[in-house]
Structures are given as C-alpha cells and as structure tokens.
Design an enzyme around this catalytic site. Structure first.
Site, PDB file in Angstrom:
ATOM      1  N   HIS A  94      45.599  31.909  57.721  1.00  0.00           N
ATOM      2  CA  HIS A  94      45.574  30.462  57.937  1.00  0.00           C
ATOM      3  C   HIS A  94      46.987  29.890  58.141  1.00  0.00           C
ATOM      4  O   HIS A  94      47.347  29.426  59.223  1.00  0.00           O
ATOM      5  CB  HIS A  94      44.950  29.751  56.731  1.00  0.00           C
ATOM      6  CG  HIS A  94      43.567  30.178  56.378  1.00  0.00           C
ATOM      7  ND1 HIS A  94      42.493  29.976  57.204  1.00  0.00           N
ATOM      8  CD2 HIS A  94      43.058  30.770  55.254  1.00  0.00           C
ATOM      9  CE1 HIS A  94      41.388  30.418  56.622  1.00  0.00           C
ATOM     10  NE2 HIS A  94      41.712  30.907  55.445  1.00  0.00           N
TER      11      HIS A  94
HETATM   12  C1  BDR Z   1      44.059  26.592  53.521  1.00  0.00           C
HETATM   13  O1  BDR Z   1      43.642  26.416  52.157  1.00  0.00           O
HETATM   14  C2  BDR Z   1      44.503  27.094  51.295  1.00  0.00           C
HETATM   15  O2  BDR Z   1      43.782  27.725  50.284  1.00  0.00           O
HETATM   16  C3  BDR Z   1      45.295  28.041  52.150  1.00  0.00           C
HETATM   17  O3  BDR Z   1      46.585  28.246  51.611  1.00  0.00           O
HETATM   18  C4  BDR Z   1      45.358  27.357  53.472  1.00  0.00           C
HETATM   19  O4  BDR Z   1      46.433  26.452  53.535  1.00  0.00           O
HETATM   20  C5  BDR Z   1      42.943  27.294  54.271  1.00  0.00           C
HETATM   21  O5  BDR Z   1      41.790  26.530  54.262  1.00  0.00           O
END
Ligand code: BDR
Ligand code: CA
Length: 350
Positions: free
Chosen positions: A264
């Site tokens: 992500h």
């Molecule tokens: C996002 O949520 C967080 O848990 C991760 O670091 C990322 O930024 C993904 O949905």
C-alpha cells in the site's frame, strides 16, 4: 465511451512515458512523508530514503496503525538504521479529528514493525508539532514540496486548518488512501480514510493537485514469497530489517488468503519516485462521513457528471446532466512487477 477512450490514452502514456526517467542532473523531489509506522509504512520509508529521486525533508508522524509514541519511536529507529538523523521526525496528532483512534497492531505487529526488533534510535525527535513543521517547510520551499501522506489524514488537515495559505504553495499531494473498488477496514472504506473521514474530506476538498493511490491498485501490487527470497539473498541493516518486516507481512497475507503482501504505502512513494508506475484517471472524489455502512468511503464519479434535477411541483425531473469538476488523479492501474523490482533494487544490500 469517453471514459474508456481516455483510459486507453492514459494507459498508453503510462507505457511509453519517459517523463519520469531520473537523470543525475535532475534535482530530487522534496517530499514530506506523513506516516503512521506501521509495517508497510516502514517499507515506504526505507524506499524513500534509498531513492535519489526524493529529498525527504521530514517524516511527520500521525496516530493510526499504532499510538503516536510508538509511531515516533518507529520512525526514529528507521532513520537511525539508515543513518539519516538529518531528517526531522516530528510527532503530530494523537487522535483523529472527530472519532476515537483505531490502532491496527493485528496487521502490523505489537510494535508496528511486524515484531522486528530494531536497535534503540540514535536520532532524536524534533520538538515541533508535525502540522507546524509541515506548514513551515511548505513556506520555506514554496511550490516545491510534495506531501506524501500514508496514514490517516489528521496531521495534514490540522496544517490546512491552521494555515489555508499552504494550498497553492504545495506542489502536489500523493496519498495512499481510499479505493474505487471497495474497502478493507469496512466493506466500503479503506483504513486511512476510515480512520479520519473528516480530515480526508478537508484534504480532498482543498483544491491542490492530489493523486489518490488506493486499494484498487495497492491490493494488486503484491510482494510475494519469491520476492522475499530474492531480497533475503542480500544483506545489510536496512535490507535485513525489510526482510523481517516483509516476512511478517507476507505470512499474514498468506493466513488471510492473499497471494502476497499488498504494498500500500510503498506504492504511493513509488508514484512520487516514478509517476509512470501508475496510470491515473481524473475523477471527482467525495468522502462519505455520515453513511451508516459507508462512512469513510471515497465516492468517485467516474463520469464526472451527475443528473441535473429540476423541481416541478411535487417531483424532480431530470433535464440533462451537469459536469462535476474532478478533484483527484485516481490511480487505476499499477505496473506491479516493475514497482516490486524497483523496491528490491533500492533496498538490496543497504
Ligand atoms: C493503509 O492502512 C494502513 O494499515 C497501512 O499502513 C496503509 O497506510 C492501507 O489501507
Ligand atoms: Ca500507513
């Protein structure tokens, strides 16, 4: 029809774009990474610190995946590992604007770093409040700072509320958050937006150039077991840390039925490094703040138009369509394998 033609043109651009090829003579892009480290945040930070295309002016920390104290400690450990005590690490918001904090140790490990234990930090935290530091840096480098938020948008919203004059001074915002294909925190909402929808609403409404790197692309940008084996062949402090954290992420993804760990936050940094790693379409994105099932959803208008309804007595009659103005470049595709190879090449041996 229009949309698909535009999408095809954009995809063509993505495949042939040479604009993002970084030459030694190019000056690096000044970025502030606003983060809630966080396992994938940690990978995003190591990627940024090892990429000559980026000049990391600060890491600003927000409560999210972990509480703020843990987040600041993690950021300090990461910059210490990379020998980069020159980068200010500033703590910011302890909680979202209008709801209780939701932490995610389940997905990020008890310490937020996939339970990888790093040495105590050699670097020290900056005493400035993260939103104040952001404001200060934007004024110091007008039109030159790219904001890369990879956590809930609380810190950026606080900066914006305190000093709205930063909007035209920011070069662009490239954020990890949202989705045009359903959520992960809930059926509708992606975690970063869900964890502070009011803040997200302000950021999407601000009027600055904004790129949304959402789940619809990050969940297809996977770091696999094979990638892990490749990175584990090389060694170094950051390399070893990345292998440990990614092992946690890949194992967890496997347990949850995934084919690899979603990159992500690293992909948002990747998009700041090399724009041709993603393809985007311009859309109007609104943040749902009230829906019973949809709070935190990024509601995207793919056609950039809506029905023009006119009240005639007891009913509305649609008399045409009216244009809605796009406010975001929404990532619709990523070159996942090229990104993962970029990531490995930047971390290997470090
Ligand atoms: C996002 O949520 C967080 O848990 C991760 O670091 C990322 O930024 C993904 O949905
Ligand atoms: Ca994050």
């Amino acid at each position: 029809m229009m949309t698909s033609v535009r999408a095809a043109i954009l995809m063509g651009c993505w495949l042939i774009s040479a604009a993002s090829v970084f030459a030694a003579s190019d000056s690096p892009r000044k970025v502030i990474i606003d983060t809630d480290p966080g396992a994938d945040d940690a990978m995003a930070i190591l990627l940024a610190l090892n990429s000559p295309e980026l000049d990391v002016k600060a890491l600003t920390v927000v409560a999210g995946n972990v509480v703020i104290e843990q987040g600041v400690e993690n950021a300090l450990k990461l910059v210490s590992l990379a020998g980069r005590c020159d980068i200010p690490i500033a703590g910011g918001a302890h909680q979202p604007l209008a709801q209780k904090l939701i932490t995610a140790e389940y997905f990020h490990g008890k310490n937020g770093l996939g339970d990888v234990e790093l040495p105590s930090p050699a670097c020290h935290a900056d005493t400035r409040f993260a939103p104040d530091l952001t404001i200060e840096l934007i004024h110091r480098y007008p039109h030159d700072i790219t904001l890369v938020p990879i956590g809930p948008l609380t810190n950026i919203a606080l900066a914006l509320a305190k000093d709205p004059s930063i909007v035209p001074l920011v070069k662009e915002v490239v954020l990890m958050g949202g989705s045009i294909s359903g959520g992960n925190a809930t059926a509708a909402a992606e975690a970063n937006i869900y964890n502070d929808p009011e803040a997200a609403r302000a950021i999407f409404a601000a009027g600055w150039p904004l790129t949304m790197v959402g789940l619809n692309v990050t969940e297809r940008t996977l770091f696999t077991d094979a990638d892990l084996n490749e990175l584990a062949k090389t060694h170094g402090r950051e390399n070893n840390c990345a292998v440990g954290v990614l092992k946690f992420m890949v194992n967890l993804a496997g347990k949850l039925g995934g084919a690899g760990a979603a990159m992500h936050d690293p992909l948002a940094v990747g998009a700041a490094i090399d724009r041709s790693l993603i393809a985007t379409e311009d859309m109007r994105v609104e943040i749902e703040t009230r829906g019973e099932f949809t709070r935190g959803e990024t509601v995207a208008s793919r056609h950039n138009s809506s029905d023009l309804k006119v009240l005639h007595g007891e009913r509305y009659i649609i008399e045409g369509v009216e244009a809605v103005r796009p406010n975001a470049h929404v990532a619709v595709k990523s070159d996942a394998r090229r990104f993962v190879q970029l990531f490995i090449s930047r971390i290997a041996g470090k």
